[in-house]
Design an enzyme around this catalytic site. Structure first.
Site, PDB file in Angstrom:
ATOM      1  N   LYS A 263       0.844  -1.195   0.000  1.00 54.98           N
ATOM      2  CA  LYS A 263       0.000   0.000   0.000  1.00 54.98           C
ATOM      3  C   LYS A 263       0.880   1.246   0.000  1.00 54.98           C
ATOM      4  O   LYS A 263       2.005   1.207   0.491  1.00 54.98           O
ATOM      5  CB  LYS A 263      -0.854   0.036   1.277  1.00 54.98           C
ATOM      6  CG  LYS A 263      -2.025  -0.921   1.286  1.00 54.98           C
ATOM      7  CD  LYS A 263      -2.853  -0.745   2.554  1.00 54.98           C
ATOM      8  CE  LYS A 263      -4.005  -1.731   2.606  1.00 54.98           C
ATOM      9  NZ  LYS A 263      -4.982  -1.558   1.529  1.00 54.98           N
ATOM     10  N   ARG A 337     -10.261 -11.521   1.926  1.00 55.25           N
ATOM     11  CA  ARG A 337     -11.061 -12.627   1.391  1.00 55.25           C
ATOM     12  C   ARG A 337     -10.298 -13.949   1.492  1.00 55.25           C
ATOM     13  O   ARG A 337     -10.901 -15.007   1.657  1.00 55.25           O
ATOM     14  CB  ARG A 337     -11.479 -12.307  -0.063  1.00 55.25           C
ATOM     15  CG  ARG A 337     -10.345 -12.158  -1.029  1.00 55.25           C
ATOM     16  CD  ARG A 337     -10.714 -11.372  -2.293  1.00 55.25           C
ATOM     17  NE  ARG A 337     -10.770  -9.926  -2.066  1.00 55.25           N
ATOM     18  CZ  ARG A 337     -11.102  -9.031  -2.978  1.00 55.25           C
ATOM     19  NH1 ARG A 337     -11.436  -9.422  -4.211  1.00 55.25           N
ATOM     20  NH2 ARG A 337     -11.119  -7.744  -2.701  1.00 55.25           N
TER      21      ARG A 337
HETATM   22  N1  BES Z   1      -8.187  -3.711   4.339  1.00 52.00           N
HETATM   23  C1  BES Z   1      -8.324  -3.306   2.996  1.00 52.00           C
HETATM   24  C2  BES Z   1      -9.633  -2.553   2.724  1.00 52.00           C
HETATM   25  C3  BES Z   1      -9.745  -1.195   3.374  1.00 52.00           C
HETATM   26  C4  BES Z   1      -9.228  -0.091   2.737  1.00 52.00           C
HETATM   27  C5  BES Z   1     -10.391  -1.070   4.581  1.00 52.00           C
HETATM   28  C6  BES Z   1      -9.355   1.145   3.343  1.00 52.00           C
HETATM   29  C7  BES Z   1     -10.512   0.175   5.173  1.00 52.00           C
HETATM   30  C8  BES Z   1      -9.999   1.288   4.561  1.00 52.00           C
HETATM   31  C9  BES Z   1      -8.283  -4.519   2.075  1.00 52.00           C
HETATM   32  O1  BES Z   1      -7.490  -5.556   2.518  1.00 52.00           O
HETATM   33  C10 BES Z   1      -7.740  -4.071   0.777  1.00 52.00           C
HETATM   34  O2  BES Z   1      -6.607  -3.684   0.737  1.00 52.00           O
HETATM   35  N2  BES Z   1      -8.540  -4.142  -0.268  1.00 52.00           N
HETATM   36  C11 BES Z   1      -8.133  -3.712  -1.549  1.00 52.00           C
HETATM   37  C12 BES Z   1      -8.688  -4.684  -2.558  1.00 52.00           C
HETATM   38  C13 BES Z   1      -8.160  -4.485  -3.934  1.00 52.00           C
HETATM   39  C14 BES Z   1      -6.686  -4.822  -3.976  1.00 52.00           C
HETATM   40  C15 BES Z   1      -8.932  -5.361  -4.872  1.00 52.00           C
HETATM   41  C16 BES Z   1      -8.673  -2.322  -1.772  1.00 52.00           C
HETATM   42  O3  BES Z   1      -9.808  -2.039  -1.351  1.00 52.00           O
HETATM   43  O4  BES Z   1      -7.976  -1.496  -2.325  1.00 52.00           O
HETATM   44 MN    MN Z   2      -5.473  -5.317   1.911  1.00 52.73          MN
END
Ligand code: BES
Ligand code: MN
Ligand code: ZN
Length: 486
Positions: A263, A337
């Site tokens: 990230k 997931r």
């Molecule tokens: N934990 C995150 C989702 C999230 C993002 C929760 C911001 C709260 C605030 C999750 O694991 C994630 O990173 N999801 C990705 C999925 C994508 C790579 C398909 C996302 O939402 O960017």
């Molecule tokens: Mn994530």
């Protein structure tokens, strides 16, 4: 917050709060207060607060009038919570250490009075464990509430709500704890401590046991972390011995760096609360056990840390889940997931639950869609969905339903494995839910709550300060009350 009941007004009361319905002339109050409230345009709206000073028994007393809105509003309970929360919000750091809540002549029912106390307690929660240099005016001073003039039955009603408050606060603590101190093993330890002596049975699977069960998907996420992963199962069997349980399953990523699909730096600290779904499940178990719910409930948390490292999984890796289905991991940041799918398979195999509801901070796309007002609801069962929507409506932890369909499901087909862990850019929250659905047994009622926008608040709300909200605990508690105990 110490809440006690008394039969008459303590002689040394220096701060007295009254709850006032919208439009009602506050009965029995001094004309100077009534006139002051009128001049300040205090109308008794939910959460509105007026403060004045009067002389009572030769002493100057600080008096607060807190509004509970319309007496017959559909969301009366929530309005009463706001009345209590407004008192806490106003006096928490005011220097006042005690408040007398005088409900004489308020016309509240016992349930409404308990709601006022619930709001007051939830709004007064704050986590100061790591603040050692607070100025006096930053410190929490309000420590006790004495309730007088409460309607019959308030104490019993409050005992139930106090258990729920305990659960919400536990979920908040878990979300607020920093990720260096709260990792999977420590999460389990906190739950064991909170649930000790309650009658909740706890089962914990470590890496080796999960390996043996074939949980390659969950374990793959933890590969890049120095911290061990855990599957935590909390069993509360307060219902009929023969009844199949209802299962709540939570995503517990104690820190989500994204893994090798790292990230961006700014805001990454938020990912300490990527265990908010698991925290809510644990909080719900605390609430249900403390109030001895007459229902059979299983709480399962998939606990991992998602870190980049020489041993971390790579984009392109293929993992085999406990269900036997293979997953092409195209993005290591879509890890929630991967954790949940094995937790869901294990839960269904182990307990054959009548329904499964999962809670997860699963997608950023959910926040794009709903902001911080609703969690997203996905379900293969209309009855279950309706019941969860009403639980959300009744408690203020609101949900909004999204669709599932084969057309969305197709988007996560992989050319080399059974599925991939990400779809195209559009409908990111729905394809995530479709992914989970592939691990749900045929005919098993299931719902998924994507609570990414709800676990943490940037500004104070009606019953929370800024920070951890404890969202979700109340949905589960209410569902159990209305559907399983009702
Ligand atoms: N934990 C995150 C989702 C999230 C993002 C929760 C911001 C709260 C605030 C999750 O694991 C994630 O990173 N999801 C990705 C999925 C994508 C790579 C398909 C996302 O939402 O960017
Ligand atoms: Mn994530
Ligand atoms: Zn995550």
């Amino acid at each position: 917050m110490d809440i006690t009941f008394a039969s008459s007004l303590p002689a040394d009361a220096m701060l007295v709060a009254h709850v006032v319905n919208r439009g009602d002339a506050p009965a029995g109050l001094e004309p100077v207060l009534v006139e002051g409230a009128r001049a300040a345009r205090f109308k008794g709206g939910a959460g509105q607060l007026f403060e004045g000073f009067v002389e009572r028994g030769g002493k100057i007393v600080r008096v607060a009038l807190s509004g509970a809105g319309e007496g017959d509003a559909a969301d009366r309970g929530i309005n009463c919570e706001k009345a209590g929360a407004a008192i806490a919000g106003k006096y928490l750091c005011s220097g006042e250490t005690a408040v007398v809540l005088d409900l004489t002549g308020s016309g509240l029912s016992a349930a409404e009075a308990a709601s006022v106390l619930f709001g007051l307690r939830l709004r007064s929660w704050r986590y100061d464990a790591y603040r050692t240099r607070m100025k006096d005016e930053q410190k929490k001073t309000l420590a006790g509430v004495t309730v007088v003039g409460a309607p019959d039955g308030t104490e019993d009603a409050w005992a139930k709500e106090a258990a729920l408050a305990e659960g919400v606060e536990f979920a908040r603590v878990l979300a607020a704890e920093p990720p260096n101190l709260l990792y999977p093993v420590e999460f389990v330890a906190r739950c064991e401590k909170a649930l000790a002596g309650t009658g909740v049975e706890i089962v914990v699977l470590d890496d080796a046991e999960m390996e043996k069960l074939g949980m390659g998907s969950l374990l793959g996420v933890g590969l890049g972390s120095e911290r061990d992963s855990r599957l935590l199962c909390m069993k509360w069997m307060g219902g009929n011995p023969g009844d199949r349980p209802t299962a709540f399953v939570g995503k517990g990523v104690t820190f989500d760096t994204g893994g090798i699909s790292l990230k961006p730096g700014p805001g990454m600290e938020d990912m300490k609360w990527d265990m908010g779904g698991a925290g809510a499940v644990a909080g719900a178990m605390v609430a249900l056990a403390l109030r001895k719910a007459k229902a059979n409930i299983i709480g399962v948390c998939g606990l991992v840390e998602n870190m980049p490292d020489g041993r971390a999984q790579r984009p392109g890796d293929i993992v085999t889940s406990m269900s036997g289905q293979t997953i092409e991991v195209l993005n290591t940041d879509a890890e929630g997931r991967l954790v949940l799918c094995d937790a869901l398979t294990w839960t269904q195999q182990q307990f054959d639950p009548v329904a499964v509801v999962d809670f997860a901070t699963l997608t950023g796309a959910m926040i794009i869609a709903l902001g911080n007002e609703h969690g997203g609801l996905f379900s293969n069962d209309d009855t279950l969905a309706e019941r969860l929507l009403s639980a959300g409506q009744a408690t203020g932890d609101k949900l909004w339903r999204f669709p599932l369909s084969p057309a969305y499901d197709k988007l996560i087909d992989s050319p080399i494995a059974d599925m991939k862990n990400v779809g195209p850019r559009g409908a990111g929250s729905i394809t995530a839910a479709q992914f989970l659905q592939r691990f749900i047994d045929k005919d098993r009622p299931w719902a998924h709550c994507d609570i990414a926008g709800m676990v943490w608040a940037d500004k104070p709300g009606q019953t929370w300060d800024k920070g951890a909200t404890g969202y979700g605990v109340r949905i589960m508690d209410r569902y159990v009350r209305d559907v399983l105990e009702g």
